[in-house]
Design a protein around this motif. Structure first.
Motif, PDB file in Angstrom:
ATOM      1  N   ARG A 273      -2.490   4.447  -3.468  1.00 38.03           N
ATOM      2  CA  ARG A 273      -3.676   5.566  -2.637  1.00 38.03           C
ATOM      3  C   ARG A 273      -2.352   7.171  -3.356  1.00 38.03           C
TER       4      ARG A 273
ATOM      5  N   THR B  76       0.447  -1.167  -0.170  1.00 39.77           N
ATOM      6  CA  THR B  76      -0.153  -0.124  -0.031  1.00 39.77           C
ATOM      7  C   THR B  76       0.758   1.097  -0.159  1.00 39.77           C
TER       8      THR B  76
ATOM      9  N   ASP C 132      -1.749  -1.723  -3.416  1.00 41.98           N
ATOM     10  CA  ASP C 132      -3.259  -0.646  -3.209  1.00 41.98           C
ATOM     11  C   ASP C 132      -2.852   1.095  -3.465  1.00 41.98           C
TER      12      ASP C 132
ATOM     13  N   ASN D 265       0.589  -7.638  -4.632  1.00 42.68           N
ATOM     14  CA  ASN D 265      -0.845  -6.540  -5.352  1.00 42.68           C
ATOM     15  C   ASN D 265      -0.364  -5.492  -5.013  1.00 42.68           C
TER      16      ASN D 265
END
Length: 217
Positions: free
Chosen positions: A210, A180, A208, A206
């Motif tokens: 932001r 993230t 993420d 994966n």
């Protein structure tokens, strides 16, 4: 710190069970059972790989056991019907073997396996001599990297290099392989680039992303 790209050499099994052209059927089957492998490379000389015998190469012996092979089967399945009567590795093996070099990057090895529809690849040097074997399971070892290790690489290789002026505003966290990225950066056009580069870090499951542009604050 510079993070090296992972290659086949980093994950391959180096102690490999191999057979020769003259190895007989029952010995091959016993070898696979003893060492819990589904395929074995066939070598000659000082270790030059000339083929591979897999479980699939042995199965026609059982499939056609006690069954008279007809002309139609010989016509449409010449390879399998020939292997049904084979007794040595030379007659059973798939040749030439599909091999890979130790310095090949893991994604390239994975694509080769997928393209050729094989579960493992003999690893050979420049002369074609056996150095190891790499399987699908070996390629998945890269996903065992710790979250802390992945976060450190993303921080150093992606954030610090892509955002030299605002890297301190970016936070990187990794949980169970999912990275993230949060924070505000100067150039919004670099946000998808950061996500793509973070995803390319080997072992990341994966991303993420932001990240936001400071202009949108």
């Amino acid at each position: 710190m510079t993070y090296a790209r992972y290659t086949v050499n980093d994950v391959m099994t180096k102690n490999v069970i191999a057979i020769t052209r003259d190895t007989e059927f029952k010995e091959i089957a016993a070898c696979m059972k003893q060492w819990k492998v589904t395929a074995v490379p066939v070598i000659e000389g000082e270790g030059h790989v000339v083929g591979v015998v897999s479980e699939a190469d042995l199965l026609p012996k059982e499939e056609f056991h006690g069954h008279r092979i007809g002309l139609i089967e010989q016509m449409y399945r010449p390879g399998d019907t020939a292997k049904a009567g084979a007794v040595r590795a030379e007659e059973l093996m798939t040749s030439p073997a599909i091999t890979v070099n130790p310095d090949v990057p893991l994604p390239q090895a994975a694509r080769l396996m997928a393209d050729q529809r094989v579960k493992r690849l003999p690893v050979v040097d420049a002369d074609g001599n056996l150095k190891g074997i790499v399987s699908r399971a070996d390629l998945l070892k890269i996903f065992l990297r710790s979250d802390d290790d992945l976060a450190a690489e993303i921080r150093h290789e992606v954030v610090d290099r892509l955002f030299p002026a605002s890297h301190q505003n970016v936070k990187v966290s990794v949980t169970r392989g999912v990275a993230t990225l949060t924070g505000r950066i100067h150039d919004a056009t670099l946000i998808p680039v950061a996500a793509r580069l973070a995803q390319s870090v080997e072992g990341v499951v994966n991303v993420d992303c932001r990240l936001e542009s400071q202009a949108s604050a």
